[in-house]
Design a protein around this motif. Sequence first.
Motif, PDB file in Angstrom:
ATOM      1  N   THR A 207      96.310  18.537  43.542  1.00  0.00           N
ATOM      2  CA  THR A 207      96.792  19.911  43.661  1.00  0.00           C
ATOM      3  C   THR A 207      98.161  20.033  44.319  1.00  0.00           C
ATOM      4  O   THR A 207      98.706  21.135  44.377  1.00  0.00           O
ATOM      5  N   ILE A 208      98.692  18.932  44.839  1.00  0.00           N
ATOM      6  CA  ILE A 208     100.026  18.933  45.446  1.00  0.00           C
ATOM      7  C   ILE A 208     100.802  17.738  44.903  1.00  0.00           C
ATOM      8  O   ILE A 208     100.214  16.802  44.365  1.00  0.00           O
ATOM      9  N   THR A 209     102.109  17.786  45.065  1.00  0.00           N
ATOM     10  CA  THR A 209     102.957  16.645  44.718  1.00  0.00           C
ATOM     11  C   THR A 209     103.505  16.081  46.017  1.00  0.00           C
ATOM     12  O   THR A 209     104.087  16.818  46.812  1.00  0.00           O
ATOM     13  N   MET A 210     103.285  14.789  46.255  1.00  0.00           N
ATOM     14  CA  MET A 210     103.770  14.131  47.454  1.00  0.00           C
ATOM     15  C   MET A 210     104.801  13.087  47.055  1.00  0.00           C
ATOM     16  O   MET A 210     104.522  12.215  46.244  1.00  0.00           O
ATOM     17  N   ARG A 211     105.994  13.201  47.620  1.00  0.00           N
ATOM     18  CA  ARG A 211     107.072  12.247  47.350  1.00  0.00           C
ATOM     19  C   ARG A 211     107.412  11.523  48.656  1.00  0.00           C
ATOM     20  O   ARG A 211     107.862  12.156  49.615  1.00  0.00           O
ATOM     21  N   PRO A 212     107.190  10.203  48.702  1.00  0.00           N
ATOM     22  CA  PRO A 212     107.503   9.455  49.924  1.00  0.00           C
ATOM     23  C   PRO A 212     108.982   9.574  50.292  1.00  0.00           C
ATOM     24  O   PRO A 212     109.850   9.606  49.425  1.00  0.00           O
ATOM     25  N   ILE A 213     109.251   9.648  51.594  1.00  0.00           N
ATOM     26  CA  ILE A 213     110.618   9.681  52.098  1.00  0.00           C
ATOM     27  C   ILE A 213     111.099   8.260  52.391  1.00  0.00           C
ATOM     28  O   ILE A 213     112.231   7.913  52.096  1.00  0.00           O
ATOM     29  N   THR A 214     110.241   7.453  52.984  1.00  0.00           N
ATOM     30  CA  THR A 214     110.511   6.037  53.225  1.00  0.00           C
ATOM     31  C   THR A 214     109.315   5.259  52.699  1.00  0.00           C
ATOM     32  O   THR A 214     108.280   5.854  52.383  1.00  0.00           O
ATOM     33  N   PRO A 215     109.393   3.947  52.620  1.00  0.00           N
ATOM     34  CA  PRO A 215     108.255   3.188  52.102  1.00  0.00           C
ATOM     35  C   PRO A 215     106.950   3.364  52.890  1.00  0.00           C
ATOM     36  O   PRO A 215     105.871   3.330  52.314  1.00  0.00           O
ATOM     37  N   LEU A 216     107.048   3.565  54.209  1.00  0.00           N
ATOM     38  CA  LEU A 216     105.829   3.598  55.019  1.00  0.00           C
ATOM     39  C   LEU A 216     105.518   4.935  55.681  1.00  0.00           C
ATOM     40  O   LEU A 216     104.354   5.233  55.939  1.00  0.00           O
ATOM     41  N   VAL A 217     106.535   5.728  55.990  1.00  0.00           N
ATOM     42  CA  VAL A 217     106.325   6.955  56.766  1.00  0.00           C
ATOM     43  C   VAL A 217     107.081   8.112  56.130  1.00  0.00           C
ATOM     44  O   VAL A 217     108.174   7.942  55.606  1.00  0.00           O
ATOM     45  N   GLY A 218     106.470   9.278  56.196  1.00  0.00           N
ATOM     46  CA  GLY A 218     107.139  10.493  55.748  1.00  0.00           C
ATOM     47  C   GLY A 218     106.914  10.797  54.286  1.00  0.00           C
ATOM     48  O   GLY A 218     106.881   9.900  53.454  1.00  0.00           O
ATOM     49  N   ALA A 219     106.730  12.085  54.005  1.00  0.00           N
ATOM     50  CA  ALA A 219     106.576  12.541  52.625  1.00  0.00           C
ATOM     51  C   ALA A 219     107.033  13.975  52.506  1.00  0.00           C
ATOM     52  O   ALA A 219     106.887  14.773  53.428  1.00  0.00           O
ATOM     53  N   LYS A 220     107.596  14.283  51.357  1.00  0.00           N
ATOM     54  CA  LYS A 220     107.963  15.648  51.006  1.00  0.00           C
ATOM     55  C   LYS A 220     106.832  16.191  50.141  1.00  0.00           C
ATOM     56  O   LYS A 220     106.449  15.568  49.147  1.00  0.00           O
ATOM     57  N   ILE A 221     106.287  17.337  50.531  1.00  0.00           N
ATOM     58  CA  ILE A 221     105.216  17.971  49.769  1.00  0.00           C
ATOM     59  C   ILE A 221     105.848  19.061  48.909  1.00  0.00           C
ATOM     60  O   ILE A 221     106.557  19.937  49.413  1.00  0.00           O
ATOM     61  N   GLU A 222     105.570  19.003  47.613  1.00  0.00           N
ATOM     62  CA  GLU A 222     106.155  19.953  46.659  1.00  0.00           C
ATOM     63  C   GLU A 222     105.051  20.644  45.857  1.00  0.00           C
ATOM     64  O   GLU A 222     103.897  20.232  45.881  1.00  0.00           O
ATOM     65  N   ASN A 223     105.465  21.663  45.129  1.00  0.00           N
ATOM     66  CA  ASN A 223     104.559  22.423  44.251  1.00  0.00           C
ATOM     67  C   ASN A 223     103.415  23.074  45.023  1.00  0.00           C
ATOM     68  O   ASN A 223     102.275  23.052  44.580  1.00  0.00           O
ATOM     69  N   VAL A 224     103.766  23.641  46.173  1.00  0.00           N
ATOM     70  CA  VAL A 224     102.766  24.334  46.975  1.00  0.00           C
ATOM     71  C   VAL A 224     103.431  25.531  47.653  1.00  0.00           C
ATOM     72  O   VAL A 224     104.580  25.467  48.063  1.00  0.00           O
ATOM     73  N   ASP A 225     102.705  26.635  47.713  1.00  0.00           N
ATOM     74  CA  ASP A 225     103.141  27.828  48.429  1.00  0.00           C
ATOM     75  C   ASP A 225     102.274  27.937  49.673  1.00  0.00           C
ATOM     76  O   ASP A 225     101.070  28.186  49.580  1.00  0.00           O
ATOM     77  N   LEU A 226     102.868  27.728  50.843  1.00  0.00           N
ATOM     78  CA  LEU A 226     102.093  27.734  52.085  1.00  0.00           C
ATOM     79  C   LEU A 226     101.506  29.098  52.416  1.00  0.00           C
ATOM     80  O   LEU A 226     100.645  29.203  53.280  1.00  0.00           O
ATOM     81  N   ASN A 227     101.934  30.142  51.721  1.00  0.00           N
ATOM     82  CA  ASN A 227     101.363  31.471  51.918  1.00  0.00           C
ATOM     83  C   ASN A 227     100.088  31.690  51.117  1.00  0.00           C
ATOM     84  O   ASN A 227      99.382  32.669  51.346  1.00  0.00           O
ATOM     85  N   ALA A 228      99.794  30.803  50.184  1.00  0.00           N
ATOM     86  CA  ALA A 228      98.635  31.007  49.306  1.00  0.00           C
ATOM     87  C   ALA A 228      97.959  29.674  49.008  1.00  0.00           C
ATOM     88  O   ALA A 228      97.832  29.268  47.861  1.00  0.00           O
ATOM     89  N   LEU A 229      97.510  28.995  50.045  1.00  0.00           N
ATOM     90  CA  LEU A 229      96.887  27.681  49.861  1.00  0.00           C
ATOM     91  C   LEU A 229      95.436  27.806  49.422  1.00  0.00           C
ATOM     92  O   LEU A 229      94.700  28.664  49.906  1.00  0.00           O
ATOM     93  N   THR A 230      95.049  26.909  48.541  1.00  0.00           N
ATOM     94  CA  THR A 230      93.639  26.801  48.173  1.00  0.00           C
ATOM     95  C   THR A 230      92.971  25.814  49.127  1.00  0.00           C
ATOM     96  O   THR A 230      93.650  25.055  49.835  1.00  0.00           O
ATOM     97  N   ALA A 231      91.666  25.790  49.150  1.00  0.00           N
ATOM     98  CA  ALA A 231      90.930  24.842  49.995  1.00  0.00           C
ATOM     99  C   ALA A 231      91.276  23.403  49.609  1.00  0.00           C
ATOM    100  O   ALA A 231      91.436  22.540  50.476  1.00  0.00           O
TER     101      ALA A 231
END
Length: 64
Positions: free
Chosen positions: A5-29
């Motif tokens: 339900t979300i898109t996660m793009r790593p920022i570095t090989p081991l730590v950090g990720a950018k979360i995309e395709n989500v509206d934090l005002n209307a999250l599903t469970a």
Amino acid sequence: MAFETITMRPITPLVGAKIENVDLNALTAAQETEIRQALIDRKVIVFRNQQLTPGRFADFMSLF
């Protein structure tokens, strides 16, 4: 880990990720569950271009 339900793009090989395709005002469970897992997996998560009121930000942070 692949998410449904979300898109996660790593920022570095081991730590950090950018979360995309989500509206934090209307999250599903399912999105809440996947965001929590992304934080566990990557330790740092980033959300870009979100418009949150202070109250909604507090609600979102209570997920963690």
